[in-house]
Design a protein around this motif. Structure first.
Motif, PDB file in Angstrom:
ATOM      1  N   PRO A  76       0.806  -1.225   0.000  1.00  0.00           N
ATOM      2  CA  PRO A  76       0.000   0.000   0.000  1.00  0.00           C
ATOM      3  C   PRO A  76       0.841   1.279   0.000  1.00  0.00           C
ATOM      4  N   VAL A  77       0.370   2.245  -0.739  1.00  0.00           N
ATOM      5  CA  VAL A  77       0.992   3.568  -0.775  1.00  0.00           C
ATOM      6  C   VAL A  77       0.403   4.361   0.388  1.00  0.00           C
ATOM      7  N   PRO A  78       1.251   4.939   1.248  1.00  0.00           N
ATOM      8  CA  PRO A  78       0.721   5.755   2.347  1.00  0.00           C
ATOM      9  C   PRO A  78      -0.037   6.976   1.830  1.00  0.00           C
ATOM     10  N   VAL A  79      -1.225   7.217   2.415  1.00  0.00           N
ATOM     11  CA  VAL A  79      -2.073   8.334   1.990  1.00  0.00           C
ATOM     12  C   VAL A  79      -2.470   9.165   3.204  1.00  0.00           C
ATOM     13  N   ILE A  80      -2.180  10.457   3.136  1.00  0.00           N
ATOM     14  CA  ILE A  80      -2.668  11.408   4.136  1.00  0.00           C
ATOM     15  C   ILE A  80      -3.743  12.239   3.455  1.00  0.00           C
ATOM     16  N   VAL A  81      -4.929  12.247   4.037  1.00  0.00           N
ATOM     17  CA  VAL A  81      -6.076  12.952   3.462  1.00  0.00           C
ATOM     18  C   VAL A  81      -6.242  14.296   4.164  1.00  0.00           C
ATOM     19  N   LEU A  82      -6.417  15.342   3.351  1.00  0.00           N
ATOM     20  CA  LEU A  82      -6.695  16.684   3.854  1.00  0.00           C
ATOM     21  C   LEU A  82      -8.181  16.946   3.710  1.00  0.00           C
ATOM     22  N   CYS A  83      -8.806  17.456   4.769  1.00  0.00           N
ATOM     23  CA  CYS A  83     -10.231  17.771   4.673  1.00  0.00           C
ATOM     24  C   CYS A  83     -10.511  19.075   5.394  1.00  0.00           C
ATOM     25  N   SER A  84     -11.647  19.646   5.091  1.00  0.00           N
ATOM     26  CA  SER A  84     -12.055  20.881   5.758  1.00  0.00           C
ATOM     27  C   SER A  84     -12.628  20.541   7.125  1.00  0.00           C
ATOM     28  N   ALA A  85     -12.744  21.536   7.959  1.00  0.00           N
ATOM     29  CA  ALA A  85     -13.282  21.322   9.310  1.00  0.00           C
ATOM     30  C   ALA A  85     -14.705  20.781   9.244  1.00  0.00           C
ATOM     31  N   GLU A  86     -15.463  21.156   8.209  1.00  0.00           N
ATOM     32  CA  GLU A  86     -16.836  20.674   8.071  1.00  0.00           C
ATOM     33  C   GLU A  86     -16.877  19.172   7.779  1.00  0.00           C
ATOM     34  N   SER A  87     -15.812  18.643   7.181  1.00  0.00           N
ATOM     35  CA  SER A  87     -15.761  17.219   6.841  1.00  0.00           C
ATOM     36  C   SER A  87     -15.301  16.360   8.002  1.00  0.00           C
ATOM     37  N   GLU A  88     -15.071  16.974   9.144  1.00  0.00           N
ATOM     38  CA  GLU A  88     -14.559  16.253  10.308  1.00  0.00           C
ATOM     39  C   GLU A  88     -15.433  15.051  10.678  1.00  0.00           C
ATOM     40  N   VAL A  89     -16.719  15.137  10.433  1.00  0.00           N
ATOM     41  CA  VAL A  89     -17.605  14.022  10.775  1.00  0.00           C
ATOM     42  C   VAL A  89     -17.306  12.796   9.925  1.00  0.00           C
ATOM     43  N   HIS A  90     -16.677  13.003   8.775  1.00  0.00           N
ATOM     44  CA  HIS A  90     -16.366  11.897   7.879  1.00  0.00           C
ATOM     45  C   HIS A  90     -15.007  11.266   8.157  1.00  0.00           C
ATOM     46  N   ARG A  91     -14.304  11.763   9.166  1.00  0.00           N
ATOM     47  CA  ARG A  91     -12.950  11.289   9.488  1.00  0.00           C
ATOM     48  C   ARG A  91     -12.892   9.773   9.656  1.00  0.00           C
TER      49      ARG A  91
END
Length: 149
Positions: A76-91
């Motif tokens: 697997p390729v390591p993936v760091i996902v960036l999201c907005s504060a509103e997307s925090e529920v989808h963490r």
């Protein structure tokens, strides 16, 4: 030649800032401003790691991550996902879908570089990559005597 870090984000200033931070730490980078462009770069060659914005203009970041996981299931390729504060529920959902880490805005760029460096260092089969910070070798404790026979 070390494998590059792919930075996929819709904001050109964010891509430039992240690329600058990774290059300063000794990495090579590639950038993509859309999901389609990210997929084209991924299908062209395996990256050492990916910094992936969820809010890409054409293909959602989760779709790009699914392709990454499908292409290299054994290594697997390591993936760091960036999201907005509103997307925090989808963490939690994003982590279950295969992200190695989820970072909400605002974030500290150096922490992303260090985190991906640690993840890439643990990734199997990623030859020729250089972690963000090299560690000094540990000195042995105590003295050992060599006894000649």
């Amino acid at each position: 030649m070390p494998l590059p870090i792919l930075i996929a984000a819709h904001d050109p200033e964010l891509r430039e800032l992240l690329a600058y931070a990774f290059v300063r730490s000794g990495w090579t980078t590639e950038s993509a401003g859309s999901g389609g462009e990210a997929l084209a770069r991924i299908c062209g060659s395996r990256p050492a790691g990916v910094v992936l914005d969820l809010d890409l203009p054409d293909i959602h970041g989760v779709g790009v991550m699914e392709v990454i996981r499908h292409l290299w299931p054994e290594e697997p390729v390591p993936v760091i996902v960036l999201c907005s504060a509103e997307s925090e529920v989808h963490r939690g959902e994003v982590l279950r879908m295969g992200a190695d880490a989820v970072v909400s805005r605002p974030f500290i760029v150096e922490e992303i570089v260090e985190a991906l460096g640690r993840l890439v260092g643990k990734a199997p089969g990623v030859a020729g990559t250089k972690p963000a910070r090299a560690r000094r070798p540990r000195r042995p404790r105590g003295r050992k005597r060599l006894i000649e026979a």
